[in-house]
Design a protein around this motif. Structure first.
Motif, PDB file in Angstrom:
ATOM      1  N   LEU A   6       0.828  -1.215  -0.013  1.00  0.00           N
ATOM      2  CA  LEU A   6       0.065  -0.043  -0.152  1.00  0.00           C
ATOM      3  C   LEU A   6       0.957   1.252  -0.149  1.00  0.00           C
ATOM      4  N   ALA A   7       1.847   1.405   0.856  1.00  0.00           N
ATOM      5  CA  ALA A   7       2.657   2.341   0.829  1.00  0.00           C
ATOM      6  C   ALA A   7       3.616   2.697  -0.456  1.00  0.00           C
ATOM      7  N   LYS A   8       3.780   1.886  -1.008  1.00  0.00           N
ATOM      8  CA  LYS A   8       4.446   2.013  -2.380  1.00  0.00           C
ATOM      9  C   LYS A   8       3.410   2.385  -3.392  1.00  0.00           C
ATOM     10  N   MET A   9       2.168   2.425  -3.242  1.00  0.00           N
ATOM     11  CA  MET A   9       1.096   3.063  -4.256  1.00  0.00           C
ATOM     12  C   MET A   9       1.164   4.428  -4.421  1.00  0.00           C
ATOM     13  N   HIS A  10       0.592   4.956  -5.278  1.00  0.00           N
ATOM     14  CA  HIS A  10       0.278   6.297  -5.397  1.00  0.00           C
ATOM     15  C   HIS A  10      -1.268   6.703  -5.544  1.00  0.00           C
ATOM     16  N   CYS A  11      -1.661   7.804  -5.045  1.00  0.00           N
ATOM     17  CA  CYS A  11      -3.045   8.162  -5.112  1.00  0.00           C
ATOM     18  C   CYS A  11      -3.541   8.421  -6.725  1.00  0.00           C
ATOM     19  N   GLN A  12      -4.641   8.199  -7.156  1.00  0.00           N
ATOM     20  CA  GLN A  12      -5.037   8.394  -8.345  1.00  0.00           C
ATOM     21  C   GLN A  12      -6.413   9.254  -8.054  1.00  0.00           C
ATOM     22  N   PRO A  13      -6.661  10.198  -9.092  1.00  0.00           N
ATOM     23  CA  PRO A  13      -8.112  10.729  -9.170  1.00  0.00           C
ATOM     24  C   PRO A  13      -9.041   9.775  -9.122  1.00  0.00           C
ATOM     25  N   ARG A  14     -10.011   9.833  -7.960  1.00  0.00           N
ATOM     26  CA  ARG A  14     -11.164   9.406  -7.682  1.00  0.00           C
ATOM     27  C   ARG A  14     -12.423  10.063  -7.511  1.00  0.00           C
ATOM     28  N   LYS A  15     -13.042  10.150  -8.519  1.00  0.00           N
ATOM     29  CA  LYS A  15     -14.487  10.768  -8.432  1.00  0.00           C
ATOM     30  C   LYS A  15     -15.659   9.710  -8.686  1.00  0.00           C
ATOM     31  N   GLY A  16     -16.631   9.993  -7.810  1.00  0.00           N
ATOM     32  CA  GLY A  16     -18.017   9.178  -8.180  1.00  0.00           C
ATOM     33  C   GLY A  16     -17.772   7.871  -7.129  1.00  0.00           C
ATOM     34  N   ALA A  17     -19.207   7.651  -6.696  1.00  0.00           N
ATOM     35  CA  ALA A  17     -19.532   6.512  -6.059  1.00  0.00           C
ATOM     36  C   ALA A  17     -18.647   5.126  -6.247  1.00  0.00           C
ATOM     37  N   GLU A  18     -18.373   4.980  -7.759  1.00  0.00           N
ATOM     38  CA  GLU A  18     -17.872   3.587  -8.221  1.00  0.00           C
ATOM     39  C   GLU A  18     -16.482   3.457  -7.517  1.00  0.00           C
ATOM     40  N   HIS A  19     -15.848   4.523  -7.281  1.00  0.00           N
ATOM     41  CA  HIS A  19     -14.532   4.475  -6.592  1.00  0.00           C
ATOM     42  C   HIS A  19     -14.594   4.241  -5.172  1.00  0.00           C
ATOM     43  N   LEU A  98      -9.573   3.751  -2.177  1.00  0.00           N
ATOM     44  CA  LEU A  98      -8.125   3.394  -1.975  1.00  0.00           C
ATOM     45  C   LEU A  98      -6.991   4.403  -1.849  1.00  0.00           C
ATOM     46  N   ASN A  99      -7.042   5.615  -2.197  1.00  0.00           N
ATOM     47  CA  ASN A  99      -6.187   6.667  -1.772  1.00  0.00           C
ATOM     48  C   ASN A  99      -6.209   6.769  -0.318  1.00  0.00           C
ATOM     49  N   ASP A 100      -7.330   6.632   0.478  1.00  0.00           N
ATOM     50  CA  ASP A 100      -7.222   6.757   1.931  1.00  0.00           C
ATOM     51  C   ASP A 100      -6.394   5.622   2.394  1.00  0.00           C
ATOM     52  N   MET A 101      -6.232   4.438   2.043  1.00  0.00           N
ATOM     53  CA  MET A 101      -5.538   3.276   2.468  1.00  0.00           C
ATOM     54  C   MET A 101      -3.964   3.654   2.097  1.00  0.00           C
ATOM     55  N   VAL A 102      -3.829   4.053   0.918  1.00  0.00           N
ATOM     56  CA  VAL A 102      -2.298   4.287   0.611  1.00  0.00           C
ATOM     57  C   VAL A 102      -1.792   5.430   1.511  1.00  0.00           C
ATOM     58  N   CYS A 103      -2.675   6.436   1.738  1.00  0.00           N
ATOM     59  CA  CYS A 103      -2.076   7.462   2.446  1.00  0.00           C
ATOM     60  C   CYS A 103      -1.744   7.016   3.913  1.00  0.00           C
ATOM     61  N   ALA A 104      -2.785   6.330   4.514  1.00  0.00           N
ATOM     62  CA  ALA A 104      -2.746   5.776   5.835  1.00  0.00           C
ATOM     63  C   ALA A 104      -1.147   4.896   5.905  1.00  0.00           C
ATOM     64  N   ALA A 105      -1.056   4.101   4.939  1.00  0.00           N
ATOM     65  CA  ALA A 105       0.099   3.242   5.002  1.00  0.00           C
ATOM     66  C   ALA A 105       1.185   4.223   4.866  1.00  0.00           C
ATOM     67  N   ARG A 106       1.177   5.238   4.011  1.00  0.00           N
ATOM     68  CA  ARG A 106       2.387   6.104   3.927  1.00  0.00           C
ATOM     69  C   ARG A 106       2.521   6.850   5.181  1.00  0.00           C
TER      70      ARG A 106
END
Length: 113
Positions: A6-19, A98-106
Motif C-alpha cells: 500500500l505504501a508504495k502505491m500513489h493516489c489516483q484521481p477518484r470521483k464518484g461512488a464507483e470508486h 483506495l487513496n485513503d488506505m494508501v495515505c494511511a500506509a504512507r
C-alpha cells in the motif's frame, strides 16, 4: 495487500461512488494498517498518534503535509501537545477509497522511516 505494498502505491484521481470501497474491502485493507479504525459512519478511517512533545508532533504533521501535497490527497488533522489525530476520507466518492488506505500506509512509513 500488505502495508508495504500500500505504501508504495500513489493516489489516483477518484470521483464518484464507483470508486468507494465496500465495507469488506475496507476491512481487508485495515488488516494491513496497525491501529487504524473506521469511524462510526463508515466514511473515514482514523488513528491517534502519540509523541513525547509538541516539537515531535509538529515534525510529524509537517511530514504528513508534505506527503499529502505530493499525493494531492489531504487528511483532516487534530493536533495537540504530544498527539495528532489523523483522519482520511475521500469526499469525491462519499466515503473511503483506495487513496485513503494508501495515505494511511504512507503515514505509517513516515514513522518507520
Amino acid at each position: 495487500m500488505t502495508l508495504d505494498e500500500l505504501a508504495k502505491m500513489h493516489c489516483q484521481p477518484r470521483k464518484g461512488a464507483e470508486h468507494a470501497l465496500t465495507p469488506a474491502q475496507v476491512r481487508d485493507h485495515l488488516a494491513a494498517l496497525p491501529g487504524w479504525q473506521v469511524e462510526a459512519d463508515g466514511r473515514a478511517i482514523r488513528k491517534d498518534f502519540r509523541f513525547a512533545d509538541f516539537h515531535r508532533t509538529l515534525g510529524f504533521v509537517n511530514a504528513i503535509g508534505y506527503m499529502a501535497n505530493r499525493e494531492d490527497h489531504h487528511p483532516d488533522l487534530e493536533v495537540g501537545y504530544g498527539h495528532c489525530l489523523v483522519r482520511w476520507s475521500t469526499h469525491d466518492v462519499g466515503g473511503l477509497s483506495l487513496n485513503d488506505m494508501v495515505c494511511a500506509a504512507r503515514v505509517e512509513a513516515i514513522l518507520a522511516g
